[in-house]
Every structure is written in C-alpha cells, then in structure tokens.
Design a protein around this motif. Structure first.
Motif, PDB file in Angstrom:
ATOM      1  N   PHE A 292       3.425  -8.305  -3.576  1.00  0.00           N
ATOM      2  CA  PHE A 292       3.293  -7.630  -4.865  1.00  0.00           C
ATOM      3  C   PHE A 292       4.223  -6.425  -4.893  1.00  0.00           C
ATOM      4  CE2 PHE A 292       0.575  -5.286  -2.106  1.00  0.00           C
ATOM      5  CZ  PHE A 292       0.411  -4.016  -2.635  1.00  0.00           C
ATOM      6  N   GLU A 293       4.601  -6.026  -6.091  1.00  0.00           N
ATOM      7  CA  GLU A 293       5.373  -4.792  -6.248  1.00  0.00           C
ATOM      8  C   GLU A 293       4.398  -3.631  -6.139  1.00  0.00           C
ATOM      9  OE1 GLU A 293       9.234  -5.583  -8.923  1.00  0.00           O
ATOM     10  OE2 GLU A 293       7.368  -6.020  -9.976  1.00  0.00           O
ATOM     11  N   PRO A 294       4.627  -2.709  -5.195  1.00  0.00           N
ATOM     12  CA  PRO A 294       3.584  -1.743  -4.843  1.00  0.00           C
ATOM     13  C   PRO A 294       3.443  -0.565  -5.779  1.00  0.00           C
ATOM     14  CG  PRO A 294       5.516  -1.417  -3.472  1.00  0.00           C
ATOM     15  CD  PRO A 294       5.798  -2.633  -4.300  1.00  0.00           C
ATOM     16  N   GLY A 295       4.411  -0.323  -6.654  1.00  0.00           N
ATOM     17  CA  GLY A 295       4.314   0.854  -7.503  1.00  0.00           C
ATOM     18  C   GLY A 295       4.455   2.135  -6.699  1.00  0.00           C
ATOM     19  N   SER A 296       3.695   3.152  -7.072  1.00  0.00           N
ATOM     20  CA  SER A 296       3.907   4.498  -6.525  1.00  0.00           C
ATOM     21  C   SER A 296       3.548   4.643  -5.054  1.00  0.00           C
ATOM     22  CB  SER A 296       3.129   5.523  -7.351  1.00  0.00           C
ATOM     23  OG  SER A 296       3.694   5.629  -8.649  1.00  0.00           O
ATOM     24  N   THR A 297       2.789   3.714  -4.485  1.00  0.00           N
ATOM     25  CA  THR A 297       2.518   3.823  -3.049  1.00  0.00           C
ATOM     26  C   THR A 297       3.803   3.693  -2.241  1.00  0.00           C
ATOM     27  OG1 THR A 297       2.006   1.450  -2.973  1.00  0.00           O
ATOM     28  CG2 THR A 297       0.144   2.985  -3.208  1.00  0.00           C
ATOM     29  N   PHE A 298       4.842   3.094  -2.824  1.00  0.00           N
ATOM     30  CA  PHE A 298       6.123   2.937  -2.136  1.00  0.00           C
ATOM     31  C   PHE A 298       6.916   4.243  -2.114  1.00  0.00           C
ATOM     32  CE2 PHE A 298      10.374   1.012  -1.392  1.00  0.00           C
ATOM     33  CZ  PHE A 298      10.052   0.145  -0.357  1.00  0.00           C
ATOM     34  N   LYS A 299       6.440   5.255  -2.845  1.00  0.00           N
ATOM     35  CA  LYS A 299       7.137   6.547  -2.855  1.00  0.00           C
ATOM     36  C   LYS A 299       7.153   7.205  -1.478  1.00  0.00           C
ATOM     37  CE  LYS A 299       6.364   7.418  -7.769  1.00  0.00           C
ATOM     38  NZ  LYS A 299       5.570   8.104  -8.801  1.00  0.00           N
ATOM     39  N   LEU A 300       6.318   6.706  -0.571  1.00  0.00           N
ATOM     40  CA  LEU A 300       6.362   7.191   0.805  1.00  0.00           C
ATOM     41  C   LEU A 300       7.752   7.021   1.401  1.00  0.00           C
ATOM     42  CD1 LEU A 300       5.054   8.116   3.494  1.00  0.00           C
ATOM     43  CD2 LEU A 300       4.443   5.710   3.883  1.00  0.00           C
ATOM     44  N   VAL A 301       8.427   5.902   1.116  1.00  0.00           N
ATOM     45  CA  VAL A 301       9.745   5.637   1.684  1.00  0.00           C
ATOM     46  C   VAL A 301      10.751   6.677   1.205  1.00  0.00           C
ATOM     47  CG1 VAL A 301      11.619   3.955   1.883  1.00  0.00           C
ATOM     48  CG2 VAL A 301       9.238   3.175   1.845  1.00  0.00           C
ATOM     49  N   GLY A 302      10.773   6.924  -0.113  1.00  0.00           N
ATOM     50  CA  GLY A 302      11.702   7.910  -0.649  1.00  0.00           C
ATOM     51  C   GLY A 302      11.414   9.306  -0.135  1.00  0.00           C
ATOM     52  N   ALA A 303      10.119   9.646  -0.008  1.00  0.00           N
ATOM     53  CA  ALA A 303       9.759  10.973   0.484  1.00  0.00           C
ATOM     54  C   ALA A 303      10.222  11.172   1.917  1.00  0.00           C
ATOM     55  CB  ALA A 303       8.247  11.166   0.379  1.00  0.00           C
ATOM     56  N   VAL A 304      10.007  10.170   2.775  1.00  0.00           N
ATOM     57  CA  VAL A 304      10.438  10.260   4.174  1.00  0.00           C
ATOM     58  C   VAL A 304      11.954  10.389   4.254  1.00  0.00           C
ATOM     59  CG1 VAL A 304      10.631   8.957   6.331  1.00  0.00           C
ATOM     60  CG2 VAL A 304       8.436   9.079   5.138  1.00  0.00           C
ATOM     61  N   ALA A 305      12.663   9.532   3.513  1.00  0.00           N
ATOM     62  CA  ALA A 305      14.123   9.540   3.573  1.00  0.00           C
ATOM     63  C   ALA A 305      14.689  10.867   3.075  1.00  0.00           C
ATOM     64  CB  ALA A 305      14.682   8.379   2.751  1.00  0.00           C
ATOM     65  N   ALA A 306      14.151  11.375   1.977  1.00  0.00           N
ATOM     66  CA  ALA A 306      14.677  12.622   1.409  1.00  0.00           C
ATOM     67  C   ALA A 306      14.429  13.803   2.338  1.00  0.00           C
ATOM     68  CB  ALA A 306      14.035  12.874   0.047  1.00  0.00           C
TER      69      ALA A 306
END
Length: 650
Positions: A292-306
């Motif tokens: 499934f497309e996870p929506g905002s729970t995937f924001k963890l990836v962007g937060a870690v990378a940034a």
C-alpha cells in the motif's frame, strides 16, 4: 529303395509324438531340480512379494506461545485390529469382546461377528478413531494379537487467535499456510513403518515377527508471541474495524531491540480448524502480502535524510504558506494552513508542503538510498511464507514529481511489515532488524535444539539521528496529529498516515488507508506497533481511526511489561512491617511461598502486585495504572494457576 509317401508321413508323426512325449518328462525333470536345489530361494521370493509395509504416522510437533501454551497441538485417534490366529488370543477373546463392548458403544456380538466373518485369516479391523483413553485401556489388557495403529489430527486450541501466524494443515497433515508451511519439515517428524502381508486380493494380514520401525515425533516451535497480548491485539483491531466501518485491518507489533514479533493480527480472519469455510481473503496475512502507499508515515525517510545530510535541523523554520504549493506543475495541499513552522512541527503537524519542500532539495540518488537502507523495496526475510517486497522505483525511472510525491508517501508501495521494521530502527537507534516469530525449536523432552538469535540487517541511519528525531515523533502524539494515541503516564512517539486509494487509475477520496505507527515508552522503547485500517467510514485520517486502536492496545499491553510498569508507576513509600486491622496489606505482609488462597492485593501499587504474582508464575493482566482497586480472583478464592486480572487507578 525310397520310402513311400505314406511311410514318410507316419515316420514324421512318430518322431513328433516321441518329442511331445519327452516334453512332460523334461518339464518334470526341471521341476524336480527346482524343488531339490532352489526351494528355499523361491520360498523367500514368494514371501518378499507378499510382504508390504504400512506407514506409521509420526506425531506432528506442537506450536506454542512464548509461555508454553499449546496453540497448535495434536489430537490422537487409534485404529484397533486383531490377528485371531496369534497364540493366546482365542483363550481371551470372550473377555476381550465384553470389555471392548463396555468401553465403546458397540455390542460384544458385533465384534465376534466381525472376527467370525473376516475375509483375511490374520487381520480384521474392529474399530476406528479410538480416543487416547480407550487406547490406554486396551493396551493395558495385554491381549495377544491386538494391533493398535495411531492416527493424528491437528487442533488449534484457541480458534482464530494468531491464525495468520500459525497457519493450518491439509487433510493429509501437510502444512499449507503460516508456520505450519514454513516449518513443515521440522514439525512433521519421521514416519515409522510396520511390515505386513497382503493376500491375493490385496487385503492386509498381520505379519508375526515383522519389522516395526517406530516413528519419530516432530519438534516443537516456541514463538515470540504471547497468547494474552495477541488476543488483546486482535480484540482491539476487530473493534477498530467495526467502529470505523473499515473493510479490513492489520496490526503488527515488534520488539524494536531484537526484531521479535510480539503480535500480528488481521481482520477479517479465519478459524484454522475449518479453513475451508473462510474465503481466501480472510486467510491472507495482509501484514506480509499487501502493498500500500503509506502516506505520511513515510515522512520518516525524508526526515532522516534531511537531518543526516545537514539540510535542516528540528528548530529550523520551514515556510508552508497558506497550506498549498506547486511542485513541478503539481499542486500539493495541507489539511490546514500552518504558515511558518519549525521542521519539528512539519513532522508533528504532518505538513505535506513542508516535507516536500525539504525533500525536494535532496539529491535523487541520496534520497533513494535512504529509502533502500530503511528496508523499503525488499523483503524483511521474516520466517513466514508469502512475504512480498515493496515497489520503489529507481531514480532513472522517476518523473518530475516522484521525489516530492514520495516525500509524503505516494508513488511508493510498501508492506506493513516493512513499515514497522523501519520505525523499529528509529526506536532502537538506527539498526534495521530482521523480524522473526519463532524463538526456539525443542524436542519432545523439552530440550532446546535451536534458538533464534536477533539479527541486524544493516545500520539504516546514525544513532544521533534517531536520538534527535524521536523527540519530534513524540511531539506528534503530544500536540500534533496523533493526540488520540496519548496514554496517561506513558510517553509515546509515533506518526499518523493517510493515503488515498487508487480506483480505476485515479485516487479516490472516498477510499483511504489510515494508519498509525509508533513505539512506547518513547524514551526506552519496549514495543513498536503499527495499525492500518482499509477504507474506513468513520473518518479518513489515521489520527482519527487508527491512533485510538494503538492507544487501547498499548494500555492493555503496558501492564505485561515490568519495565513499562516501573516507568508508569512511581515507587510507593515504605510500608510498615505490620499492618493494623482494617488497613490494606503491603508487599511485606503478603504471604511468602505459594499460598492456597488468593490474598487481598487492593491498595498495593501495580508494580508490587505484579511482582508478587509473577514470583509465583502467575501472569497478571493489568488494566489502568496506579494502585490496585479490583482483582480477579477475589481475595480468599483459590490461587489461579496461570493468570490474574488487576484493575488499577491513580
């Protein structure tokens, strides 16, 4: 003088008759030679051709929860046959048939008729599916010629509880799903065999003195899952699906420090005792098989990378404007306008605009690699069958909007198990752990043959990054979109997620996947838990429908972890050594050893009540926190064998 034609014909006839007369003599001579020289060899060959082997099935190993409760066990049934030609049977036959009639629901005359009218002289089946009690009784009679053959069935003692983890077997006892399939060779054991004789019609006769190879029982599996916690998880997930009007739900809980699965549930579910009665969708373990497309729970990836790439710190300001922005011709919106907020609040308030702006500054390859490092697009290699990998496009395949879409959890497909594994890395300091559900393998005596060791797949991100971000994800629950996951006295970190569902190639606002993933206690995580609901009617957002399920599960589970109880409940002041009449008991006045009756635990702190019960191998089920106000069993009732219920209040 040449012979006349008539004489020639007669001569030929005489020769032919002579040869025909000699043929029987030659056959008789050959038979005589065989009888004299090859009798023993031929007899052995005939016996070998008449002999056959009958498989003696091995008992399948059990599947147990972490405390040894039998989740999948065997039901033994036995077939009874006799060989009436065995010496000693005839003398005991009358008494044997009378005893057998008393033990079963058939008359003694019926058994006598079966023996009298048998087709095979040496084998007659009298009864099928005898119970273990009947088997032990008949074996104790010690009647010559009695043949008892075991047959085993599979029983799932708690019905649908943990059905998708345990799986089920087919009619032949072979594993078809779940652990029954994944560990089929371990559970099956080694069948034995008995040598029998078959007559010309193929009927089985007993073979006195024939070889018997006893079967070897399969090994047991001990899981990482506790039955009480699993039942609570399933109850709350079922309630969440019902109250939200969702079509389905899935939940996974993991020990973030080891990868051990603490619970896994799906709704709808099925009863593995009768798997054929459930539709295929109910038998599917969505935690492993559904992307499934996870929506905002995937924001963890962007937060870690940034954070790791130095693009932003939690205190840096991010301009989100009026709650919308255009990226590469595509308009992205927030649920409401936030204006200028810190990056910590971008996470807490789940700002799509703020996260997309931040991630858009990352190099494509770098962002992709962070997603890969956190386990997306690849299986977790859990010890359960049917797992699929996610879908994560490589940067050369990205469109102009892929990176900003991925920043908010679109254009990427993941499984629930991948998501909980990634958040477990946030909880444990950046280590991606391999999830597993089997803790040990034991033999029939209970000896541990193999023990699962926690395995780190890789370091997904730095420990300092995890320490930094945990406070932001804790703010999600304190003041952000996940306030419905708050628990009094317990620090929780997590993230809400809401994703529109594709329908006929377009995203439908009427169908969403709502999720909440988090861990507790936030400062020293013991449990990471994910809840996903499919197409809920009671509100599309994860904070509205999934977070309350998380909260209820966490409340029910908290009391089963001593370390969590210690953090929730302050140490009480020292109690007096002797309690005056009318005063509730303290830990010092509780009986030592294992008393016959349940003491009065009301008034004690939950920490001390739990410690006393566990010291006597009684697992408490705790509701609430503070001091015990109600208990079951009540004071004076017999001390329970395994469980007790405590209700507490501040």
């Amino acid at each position: 003088m040449p012979m006349k034609p008539k004489d020639q014909i007669l001569a030929r006839m005489y020769v032919a008759l002579t040869l025909l007369g000699l043929a029987p003599l030659a056959v008789a001579a050959q038979m005589g030679q065989i009888v004299v020289t090859e009798t023993d060899a031929l007899r052995d060959q005939v016996r070998a051709q008449a002999r056959s082997s009958v498989t003696i099935p091995a008992m399948r190993g059990a599947i147990r929860d972490r405390d040894g409760r039998g989740l999948a066990t065997n039901t033994a049934r036995y077939d009874l046959a006799v060989d009436p030609t065995v010496e000693g049977f005839r003398g005991q036959a009358g008494t044997f048939f009378d005893k057998l009639a008393d033990l079963t629901d058939a008359s003694a005359s019926r058994y006598r008729r079966r023996v009298r009218d048998r087709h095979s002289p040496q084998y007659v089946k009298l009864r099928e599916e005898l119970t273990p009690r009947q088997y032990e009784a008949i074996r104790g009679w010690d009647v010559p010629g009695v043949i008892l053959t075991p047959e085993f069935g599979r029983r799932y003692n708690y019905g649908s509880t943990a059905a998708h983890v345990i799986g089920h077997v087919g009619s032949n006892g072979t594993g078809l799903a779940g652990l029954e399939l994944a560990y089929d060779d371990t559970l099956t054991g080694t069948p034995g065999r008995r040598i029998v004789r078959r007559d010309r019609s193929g009927r089985i006769e007993a073979y006195v003195g024939g070889t018997v190879v006893q079967p070897e029982r399969g090994d047991d599996l001990v899981l990482t899952i506790d039955l009480t916690r699993q039942a609570a998880l399933e109850n709350e997930l079922r309630r969440g699906v019902r109250e939200s009007g969702a079509e389905w739900g899935t939940a996974v809980a993991m020990d973030p420090s080891t990868g051990a699965i603490l619970g896994m549930a799906n709704v709808p579910t099925y009863n593995p005792n009768r798997p054929g009665r459930a539709p295929s969708g109910a038998r599917r373990n969505r935690a492993l098989t559904d992307r499934f497309e996870p929506g905002s729970t995937f924001k963890l990836v962007g937060a870690v990378a940034a954070i790791e790439q130095g693009l932003v710190s939690l205190d840096d300001s991010v301009e989100t404007g009026d709650g919308w922005a255009v990226f590469h011709g595509y308009t992205m919106k927030d649920v409401q306008a936030h204006g200028t907020i810190s990056f910590a609040d971008v996470i807490a308030k789940s700002s799509n605009v703020g996260m997309a702006k931040t991630v858009d500054e990352l190099d494509r390859g770098t962002y992709y690699q962070y997603a890969r490092n956190m386990g997306f697009s690849q299986p977790t290699w859990i010890d359960l069958p049917g797992e699929v990998g996610g879908v994560l496009k490589r940067p050369p395949q990205w469109s102009a909007t892929t990176q900003t879409s991925m920043a908010i959890g679109y254009e990427v497909s993941i499984t629930p198990l991948q998501l909980i594994t990634a958040y477990s890395a946030l909880a444990n300091g950046g280590l991606l752990k391999r999830p597993y559900v089997v803790a040990e393998r034991r033999d029939v005596t209970g000896k541990t043959l193999w023990e699962n060791e926690p395995e780190t797949i890789r370091r997904a991100f730095r420990e300092e990054t995890a320490d930094t971000l945990r406070s932001a994800f804790e703010r999600v629950v304190e003041t952000g979109t996940g306030t419905n996951a708050q628990i009094d006295g317990l620090r929780v970190a997590g993230k809400t997620g809401t994703a529109l569902q594709l329908a006929d190639g377009e995203y439908s606002a009427d169908e969403t996947r709502a999720s909440f993933v988090g861990f507790f206690p936030a400062n020293a995580p013991e449990v990471a838990l994910l809840v996903v609901l499919g197409a809920p009617d009671g509100g599309p957002h994860g904070g509205e429908v999934a977070a309350p399920v998380f909260r209820r599960v966490a409340r029910r589970w908290a009391g089963t972890f001593p370390a969590v109880v210690d953090r929730m409940t302050p140490d009480p002041s020292p109690a007096p050594t002797a309690a005056p009449v009318g005063v509730r008991p303290s830990a010092d006045t509780l009986p030592s050893g294992r008393p016959d009756a349940m003491p009065d635990l009301t008034g004690l702190s939950t920490r001390r009540a739990v410690a006393w019960l566990r010291g006597r191998d009684i697992e408490p089920q705790l509701r609430g926190a503070g001091k015990v106000v109600r208990q079951r069993p009540r004071p004076g009732a017999p001390l329970p064998e395994t469980r007790a219920l405590l209700t507490a209040a501040q």
